[in-house]
Design a protein around this motif. Sequence first.
Motif, PDB file in Angstrom:
ATOM      1  N   THR A  34       0.841  -1.210   0.000  1.00 41.66           N
ATOM      2  CA  THR A  34       0.000   0.000   0.000  1.00 41.66           C
ATOM      3  C   THR A  34       0.869   1.251   0.000  1.00 41.66           C
ATOM      4  O   THR A  34       0.616   2.203  -0.743  1.00 41.66           O
ATOM      5  CB  THR A  34      -0.943   0.008   1.230  1.00 41.66           C
ATOM      6  OG1 THR A  34      -1.701  -1.210   1.239  1.00 41.66           O
ATOM      7  CG2 THR A  34      -1.899   1.183   1.188  1.00 41.66           C
TER       8      THR A  34
ATOM      9  N   LEU B 173      -2.578  12.066   1.905  1.00 40.31           N
ATOM     10  CA  LEU B 173      -3.005  10.957   2.752  1.00 40.31           C
ATOM     11  C   LEU B 173      -2.913  11.409   4.202  1.00 40.31           C
ATOM     12  O   LEU B 173      -1.953  12.068   4.591  1.00 40.31           O
ATOM     13  CB  LEU B 173      -2.101   9.747   2.518  1.00 40.31           C
ATOM     14  CG  LEU B 173      -2.474   8.474   3.268  1.00 40.31           C
ATOM     15  CD1 LEU B 173      -3.534   7.713   2.491  1.00 40.31           C
ATOM     16  CD2 LEU B 173      -1.245   7.585   3.446  1.00 40.31           C
ATOM     17  N   SER B 174      -3.907  11.055   4.993  1.00 40.65           N
ATOM     18  CA  SER B 174      -3.883  11.398   6.415  1.00 40.65           C
ATOM     19  C   SER B 174      -4.223  10.151   7.216  1.00 40.65           C
ATOM     20  O   SER B 174      -5.153   9.419   6.875  1.00 40.65           O
ATOM     21  CB  SER B 174      -4.900  12.510   6.695  1.00 40.65           C
ATOM     22  OG  SER B 174      -4.714  13.021   7.975  1.00 40.65           O
ATOM     23  N   VAL B 175      -3.440   9.893   8.268  1.00 36.36           N
ATOM     24  CA  VAL B 175      -3.618   8.673   9.062  1.00 36.36           C
ATOM     25  C   VAL B 175      -3.814   9.023  10.528  1.00 36.36           C
ATOM     26  O   VAL B 175      -3.077   9.840  11.086  1.00 36.36           O
ATOM     27  CB  VAL B 175      -2.396   7.729   8.917  1.00 36.36           C
ATOM     28  CG1 VAL B 175      -2.598   6.463   9.730  1.00 36.36           C
ATOM     29  CG2 VAL B 175      -2.141   7.388   7.458  1.00 36.36           C
ATOM     30  N   ASP B 176      -4.824   8.408  11.154  1.00 34.71           N
ATOM     31  CA  ASP B 176      -5.039   8.542  12.595  1.00 34.71           C
ATOM     32  C   ASP B 176      -4.689   7.201  13.223  1.00 34.71           C
ATOM     33  O   ASP B 176      -5.176   6.154  12.774  1.00 34.71           O
ATOM     34  CB  ASP B 176      -6.512   8.897  12.863  1.00 34.71           C
ATOM     35  CG  ASP B 176      -6.776   9.148  14.339  1.00 34.71           C
ATOM     36  OD1 ASP B 176      -5.831   9.575  15.032  1.00 34.71           O
ATOM     37  OD2 ASP B 176      -7.920   8.931  14.790  1.00 34.71           O
ATOM     38  N   THR B 177      -3.828   7.211  14.222  1.00 38.82           N
ATOM     39  CA  THR B 177      -3.392   5.956  14.856  1.00 38.82           C
ATOM     40  C   THR B 177      -3.896   5.874  16.304  1.00 38.82           C
ATOM     41  O   THR B 177      -4.195   6.893  16.929  1.00 38.82           O
ATOM     42  CB  THR B 177      -1.855   5.847  14.856  1.00 38.82           C
ATOM     43  OG1 THR B 177      -1.305   7.015  15.479  1.00 38.82           O
ATOM     44  CG2 THR B 177      -1.315   5.728  13.443  1.00 38.82           C
TER      45      THR B 177
ATOM     46  N   ILE C 251      -2.966   1.629  12.671  1.00 41.09           N
ATOM     47  CA  ILE C 251      -3.846   2.492  11.866  1.00 41.09           C
ATOM     48  C   ILE C 251      -5.287   2.381  12.376  1.00 41.09           C
ATOM     49  O   ILE C 251      -5.846   1.283  12.478  1.00 41.09           O
ATOM     50  CB  ILE C 251      -3.790   2.118  10.367  1.00 41.09           C
ATOM     51  CG1 ILE C 251      -2.411   2.448   9.799  1.00 41.09           C
ATOM     52  CG2 ILE C 251      -4.862   2.865   9.574  1.00 41.09           C
ATOM     53  CD1 ILE C 251      -2.209   2.015   8.364  1.00 41.09           C
ATOM     54  N   LYS C 252      -5.866   3.538  12.699  1.00 39.93           N
ATOM     55  CA  LYS C 252      -7.248   3.585  13.170  1.00 39.93           C
ATOM     56  C   LYS C 252      -8.164   4.100  12.057  1.00 39.93           C
ATOM     57  O   LYS C 252      -9.229   3.564  11.803  1.00 39.93           O
ATOM     58  CB  LYS C 252      -7.312   4.504  14.394  1.00 39.93           C
ATOM     59  CG  LYS C 252      -8.626   4.478  15.132  1.00 39.93           C
ATOM     60  CD  LYS C 252      -8.553   5.402  16.339  1.00 39.93           C
ATOM     61  CE  LYS C 252      -9.932   5.566  16.953  1.00 39.93           C
ATOM     62  NZ  LYS C 252      -9.926   6.617  17.979  1.00 39.93           N
ATOM     63  N   THR C 253      -7.724   5.173  11.395  1.00 40.23           N
ATOM     64  CA  THR C 253      -8.492   5.760  10.294  1.00 40.23           C
ATOM     65  C   THR C 253      -7.528   6.222   9.210  1.00 40.23           C
ATOM     66  O   THR C 253      -6.464   6.764   9.509  1.00 40.23           O
ATOM     67  CB  THR C 253      -9.329   6.970  10.775  1.00 40.23           C
ATOM     68  OG1 THR C 253      -9.992   6.627  11.993  1.00 40.23           O
ATOM     69  CG2 THR C 253     -10.365   7.371   9.748  1.00 40.23           C
ATOM     70  N   LEU C 254      -7.911   5.973   7.963  1.00 47.92           N
ATOM     71  CA  LEU C 254      -7.048   6.318   6.820  1.00 47.92           C
ATOM     72  C   LEU C 254      -7.883   7.117   5.811  1.00 47.92           C
ATOM     73  O   LEU C 254      -8.919   6.644   5.364  1.00 47.92           O
ATOM     74  CB  LEU C 254      -6.542   5.022   6.180  1.00 47.92           C
ATOM     75  CG  LEU C 254      -5.546   5.106   5.038  1.00 47.92           C
ATOM     76  CD1 LEU C 254      -4.172   5.504   5.562  1.00 47.92           C
ATOM     77  CD2 LEU C 254      -5.444   3.760   4.328  1.00 47.92           C
TER      78      LEU C 254
ATOM     79  N   TRP D 265      -7.819   9.739   2.219  1.00 53.51           N
ATOM     80  CA  TRP D 265      -7.006  10.199   1.091  1.00 53.51           C
ATOM     81  C   TRP D 265      -7.827  11.053   0.129  1.00 53.51           C
ATOM     82  O   TRP D 265      -9.046  10.965   0.068  1.00 53.51           O
ATOM     83  CB  TRP D 265      -6.395   9.006   0.344  1.00 53.51           C
ATOM     84  CG  TRP D 265      -7.415   8.105  -0.286  1.00 53.51           C
ATOM     85  CD1 TRP D 265      -7.987   8.232  -1.508  1.00 53.51           C
ATOM     86  CD2 TRP D 265      -8.008   6.938   0.310  1.00 53.51           C
ATOM     87  NE1 TRP D 265      -8.894   7.221  -1.726  1.00 53.51           N
ATOM     88  CE2 TRP D 265      -8.922   6.424  -0.626  1.00 53.51           C
ATOM     89  CE3 TRP D 265      -7.840   6.290   1.533  1.00 53.51           C
ATOM     90  CZ2 TRP D 265      -9.673   5.283  -0.367  1.00 53.51           C
ATOM     91  CZ3 TRP D 265      -8.592   5.156   1.783  1.00 53.51           C
ATOM     92  CH2 TRP D 265      -9.491   4.663   0.840  1.00 53.51           C
TER      93      TRP D 265
END
Length: 360
Positions: free
Chosen positions: A102, A118-122, A128-131, A133
Amino acid sequence: MLRLHRISDDGWVVVEHISDHNHPLSETYGEKKHWPSHHHLDKYTKDLIRMLRQNNIGITKLYTILGNFFGSMENVPATKRCLKTLCQNINREQAEDDIKKTLDLIRELRKSDPGFMLSVDTDEDGRIKTLMWTNSRSRMQYEHFGDVVSFDTTFKTNMYDMPFGLFVGVNNHFQTVLFGGVLMTDEKIDSFRWVFREFASLMGGKEPSTVLTDQCRAMEVAIAEEWKDSIHCWCKWHVLKRVKECLGTKYTSIKEFRDKFHMILNEMLTIEEFELNWASLVKEFGLQNNSFLAQIYETRHKWVKSYFKGVFCARMTSTQQSESANHMLKNILSPACTLRQFLDQYMKMQYIRDEDENYE
């Protein structure tokens, strides 16, 4: 059986030979395909199968396509059972190192489109909790058509069973345009707050004037907290679906009630007209004590057309746009697709939407 031994000058010598078969010969023509010696797929056929599976072609349809490919079903050098095993192996291959694959795809997308974001919440453990784009095309379209946004999370087709949310709108041809996608691990208030806050951030800080969603309570709370100036409307399609479920035969069997109900929703221009006709309908059909009707009446400002006077909705009184985009994505995604495949197919769907706009 034939047993060979190696000899010192790199030759072979037969040391044992049994001329009898150790199994009876096949009695019917159809049996031959089930012997391991009679089913073999070459590299190019396997590549074709891999490509078809990536686009959500089922095993039976895949088998018939191979029948056309080889001239007839009898000529296909494999059984349906073999295809199933091969497809399971392909799925395992694709699932290996999914995150690495990915990230490689994201690098490629950024290389071809520097505006891809792209933004990622962990979570606390760094998982990875939320992805989320979006790309430069979507951000440009949001700048022009981002006044009304529809958001829906009813889609769940990926190997991690993560709900997929889609931000969509309509362009000047009233075609669906994709603003961004988000994969979530849960549908709690905090997750939705992050999604709405991050979406506005990716779009340059601009919040939509009107937001259309289903009746999800967590979503409603998150929008009220994050997008205070946006008008939140419910999707009329979802409300009507619940009306059908909760009123049962009263709605499905009595045509007069159904016609009057839809007339009140779609043709009453003022709030006074709606209120007067709603009270008359409830009284006429003896529904004063119906708890469901009382409940949706309390929230009428969220979904009744009469209350939307002066509210710009771009003809999007339901989340139909995102539902249609979800349906399109479902057609090209297999239920157990990987994260890389999901992102790849989403970008293909966006290309198809852009092509439709280019035609107009």
